[in-house]
Design an enzyme around this catalytic site. Structure first.
Site, mmCIF file in Angstrom:
data_model
loop_
_atom_site.group_PDB
_atom_site.id
_atom_site.type_symbol
_atom_site.label_atom_id
_atom_site.label_comp_id
_atom_site.label_asym_id
_atom_site.label_seq_id
_atom_site.Cartn_x
_atom_site.Cartn_y
_atom_site.Cartn_z
ATOM 1 N N UNK A 1 0.619 -1.468 0.018
ATOM 2 C CA UNK A 1 -0.006 -0.009 0.369
ATOM 3 C C UNK A 1 0.920 0.902 0.338
ATOM 4 O O UNK A 1 2.028 0.694 0.328
ATOM 5 C CB UNK A 1 -0.713 -0.204 1.452
ATOM 6 N N GLY A 2 0.238 2.433 -0.646
ATOM 7 C CA GLY A 2 0.966 3.453 -0.745
ATOM 8 C C GLY A 2 1.201 3.920 0.568
ATOM 9 O O GLY A 2 2.812 5.038 0.823
#
EC number: 1.11.1.9
Length: 190
Positions: free
Chosen positions: A40-41
């Site tokens: 995920u970012g």
């Protein structure tokens, strides 16, 4: 609909190394539960902050990470690959969690983990964003869809030392900013 436990202390999970994690052993400690993903970012930020919180309260806080692949397929590793992904890819740089990671699970839908069925029943929406919903329907890959569903990776649930769910935080709420609530629950000077 999943079975909903009567008490937080009736719940359990299985750690990445296959050991049963019995929540009854957490009596007297605050517990922070976060659904996590290694691709995920915000993986680097959130995993680093989870380690930081666990280190700040080593005996009075239990941090549990629940890997989940329901949001953008951002935890596509198998259980046995997750630690290496964290160590070498993201956050990388030899990262090792100082908290317990449990086996990959679903947090929404028909096959949701009992921990999330219980927590979503007690805390149906994040306190910092009560209108938070999945914003793009093409990412909804579970059924049934409920208003209380976790909206994305890195939603957090804080449970008090008596086993009472205290607060739910959205994915945009920085994990480290939960520290004042942890101190409040543990009656530590802020």
């Amino acid at each position: 609909m999943a079975f909903i436990a009567k008490s937080f202390y009736d719940l359990s999970a299985i750690s990445l190394d296959g050991e049963k994690v019995d929540f009854n052993t957490f009596r007297g400690r605050a517990v922070l539960i976060e659904n996590v993903a290694s691709l995920u970012g915000t993986t680097t930020r959130d995993f680093t902050q989870l380690n930081e919180l666990q280190c700040r309260f080593p005996r009075r806080l239990v941090v549990l990470g629940f890997p989940c692949n329901q949001f953008g397929h951002q935890e596509n590793c198998q259980n046995e690959e997750i630690l290496n992904s964290l160590k070498y890819v993201r956050p990388g740089g030899g990262y090792q969690p100082t908290f317990t990671l449990v086996q990959k699970c679903e947090v929404n839908g028909q096959n949701e983990h009992p921990v999330f069925a219980y927590l979503k029943d007690k805390l149906p929406y994040p306190h910092d964003d009560p209108f938070s919903l999945m914003t793009d329907p093409k990412f909804i890959i579970w059924s049934p869809v409920c208003r209380s569903d976790v909206a994305w990776n890195f939603e957090k649930f804080l449970i008090g030392p008596e086993g009472e769910p205290f607060r739910r935080y959205s994915r945009t709420f920085p994990t480290i900013n939960i520290e004042p609530d942890i101190k409040r629950l543990l009656k530590v000077a802020i």
